[in-house]
Design a protein around this motif. Sequence first.
Motif, mmCIF file in Angstrom:
data_model
loop_
_atom_site.group_PDB
_atom_site.id
_atom_site.type_symbol
_atom_site.label_atom_id
_atom_site.label_comp_id
_atom_site.label_asym_id
_atom_site.label_seq_id
_atom_site.Cartn_x
_atom_site.Cartn_y
_atom_site.Cartn_z
ATOM 1 N N VAL A 18 19.954 3.647 83.504
ATOM 2 C CA VAL A 18 19.230 4.880 83.160
ATOM 3 C C VAL A 18 17.786 4.572 82.763
ATOM 4 C CG1 VAL A 18 19.173 6.862 81.583
ATOM 5 C CG2 VAL A 18 21.333 6.159 82.649
ATOM 6 N N GLU A 19 17.566 3.468 82.043
ATOM 7 C CA GLU A 19 16.173 3.087 81.721
ATOM 8 C C GLU A 19 15.362 2.935 83.007
ATOM 9 O OE1 GLU A 19 16.621 -0.521 79.481
ATOM 10 O OE2 GLU A 19 17.262 0.580 77.676
ATOM 11 N N GLY A 20 15.962 2.325 84.028
ATOM 12 C CA GLY A 20 15.267 2.124 85.299
ATOM 13 C C GLY A 20 14.908 3.448 85.965
ATOM 14 N N LEU A 21 15.871 4.389 85.944
ATOM 15 C CA LEU A 21 15.607 5.695 86.570
ATOM 16 C C LEU A 21 14.563 6.480 85.785
ATOM 17 C CD1 LEU A 21 19.273 6.654 87.519
ATOM 18 C CD2 LEU A 21 17.411 6.065 89.082
ATOM 19 N N VAL A 22 14.633 6.389 84.451
ATOM 20 C CA VAL A 22 13.673 7.116 83.614
ATOM 21 C C VAL A 22 12.265 6.543 83.830
ATOM 22 C CG1 VAL A 22 12.991 7.573 81.215
ATOM 23 C CG2 VAL A 22 15.373 7.865 81.912
ATOM 24 N N LEU A 54 35.551 3.357 84.546
ATOM 25 C CA LEU A 54 34.997 4.014 83.369
ATOM 26 C C LEU A 54 33.784 4.828 83.753
ATOM 27 C CD1 LEU A 54 34.672 1.130 80.709
ATOM 28 C CD2 LEU A 54 36.378 2.955 80.728
ATOM 29 N N THR A 55 33.531 5.894 83.001
ATOM 30 C CA THR A 55 32.249 6.588 83.095
ATOM 31 C C THR A 55 31.585 6.493 81.732
ATOM 32 O OG1 THR A 55 33.141 8.190 84.663
ATOM 33 C CG2 THR A 55 31.081 8.782 83.564
ATOM 34 N N VAL A 56 30.321 6.100 81.699
ATOM 35 C CA VAL A 56 29.562 6.150 80.454
ATOM 36 C C VAL A 56 28.489 7.229 80.623
ATOM 37 C CG1 VAL A 56 28.106 4.901 78.822
ATOM 38 C CG2 VAL A 56 30.013 3.722 79.925
ATOM 39 N N LEU A 57 28.698 8.374 79.959
ATOM 40 C CA LEU A 57 27.679 9.423 79.982
ATOM 41 C C LEU A 57 26.507 8.917 79.158
ATOM 42 C CD1 LEU A 57 29.894 12.587 79.307
ATOM 43 C CD2 LEU A 57 28.971 11.818 81.517
ATOM 44 N N THR A 58 25.331 8.910 79.764
ATOM 45 C CA THR A 58 24.157 8.337 79.120
ATOM 46 C C THR A 58 23.097 9.433 79.061
ATOM 47 O OG1 THR A 58 24.795 6.206 80.030
ATOM 48 C CG2 THR A 58 22.529 6.401 79.265
ATOM 49 N N VAL A 59 22.578 9.661 77.866
ATOM 50 C CA VAL A 59 21.695 10.804 77.658
ATOM 51 C C VAL A 59 20.273 10.327 77.406
ATOM 52 C CG1 VAL A 59 21.371 12.946 76.367
ATOM 53 C CG2 VAL A 59 23.665 11.956 76.571
ATOM 54 N N SER A 60 19.359 10.793 78.254
ATOM 55 C CA SER A 60 17.949 10.489 78.077
ATOM 56 C C SER A 60 17.253 11.748 77.559
ATOM 57 C CB SER A 60 17.359 10.060 79.433
ATOM 58 O OG SER A 60 15.952 10.145 79.405
ATOM 59 N N SER A 61 16.663 11.642 76.374
ATOM 60 C CA SER A 61 15.991 12.810 75.781
ATOM 61 C C SER A 61 14.669 12.376 75.172
ATOM 62 C CB SER A 61 16.880 13.425 74.689
ATOM 63 O OG SER A 61 16.805 12.652 73.501
ATOM 64 N N SER A 62 13.996 13.326 74.536
ATOM 65 C CA SER A 62 12.714 13.015 73.897
ATOM 66 C C SER A 62 12.886 11.984 72.782
ATOM 67 C CB SER A 62 12.082 14.295 73.347
ATOM 68 O OG SER A 62 12.987 14.926 72.457
ATOM 69 N N ALA A 63 14.153 11.753 72.336
ATOM 70 C CA ALA A 63 14.390 10.747 71.284
ATOM 71 C C ALA A 63 14.825 9.404 71.862
ATOM 72 C CB ALA A 63 15.445 11.267 70.310
#
Length: 283
Positions: free
Chosen positions: A129-133, A78-87
């Motif tokens: 993604v939280e870790g990378l952000v 599976l791929t889960v596209l995960t979006v990190s934005s100002s929100a």
Amino acid sequence: PYRFAGSLEELRAGAKTVGYPCVVKPIMSSSGHGQSVVRSADTIDAAWVEAQEGRRAHDEGDVSRVIVEALAPLDYELTVLTVSSSAGIVTCAPIGQRQESGDYRESWQPASFTQDVLAQAQRIACTAVEGLVAKAKASGEKGWGVFGVELFVLTDGSVLFNEVSPRPHDTGMVTMASQRLSEFALHARAILGLPLTQEHVALSIPDGAVAASHAIVIQGDGEAEFRNVATALSQPGTDLRIFAKPEVHGHRRMAVALAIGTDEADARAKAENVAESLEIDIA
Ligand SMILES: Nc1ncnc2c1ncn2[C@@H]1O[C@H](COP(=O)(O)OP(=O)(O)O)[C@@H](O)[C@H]1O
Ligand SMILES: [Mg+2]
């Protein structure tokens, strides 16, 4: 089990700990380049050479490192596209995919899965993604953009993190058919500082429908010319993107067929049909 290794000696020791069969992969690579499955200790040295020759970015710091990991008993990927934005961070509907020789050939969205797999997949994607952000923020950056989190679903139903692309993902090209905002539109908005919520990443296809993408991989030497496009696109609910790639030398992904279907099988068959109907000349 996995180990990172920065030298042949470390790789030999890592493989011993992980056990055989194992997979040796450069830490920075794509499309399976530089990877090998190692079945016994006598071919581990060859895997080191393969990784060094196949890896991406020969001039960017510490990229000669490899990972050696157990060959996982995959049920599907599976791929889960995960979006990190100002929100904040949101996830797109999971994307199913079929890989061949370490390279993506087909993807579809939404992938069918149990509630348990979905929950595990979303949790792992958000954690990665939280870790990378957090790392990006610690070094004064924003950490905004689309990340493609690749997951393995094993035969026992457990979900493992595989790798992450800090950018739109090849299997995510299906979003050009399935979502009002494709992964590319989402990436552009995110890096421009625009807020993206769960509503922005929603599917735009009818309830129950599935979208699919089919990679068009061309073999040859020269410039590719696409013919028979009119016939290939005569079926309703289909589309085609031909990449601005000038030439192919060997194997190269040069286009992608897209389709919307009543279910996964229908969407995949339609996208495949577009790909098969094209006539491609190399000159
Ligand atoms: N440990 C593993 N066990 C089983 N299959 C693997 C393993 N690692 C990689 N693969 C297969 O190879 C493909 C490519 O590996 P991946 O780590 O995603 O590298 P790439 O950066 O080339 O996409 C995966 O999608 C999967 O099909
Ligand atoms: Mg991958």
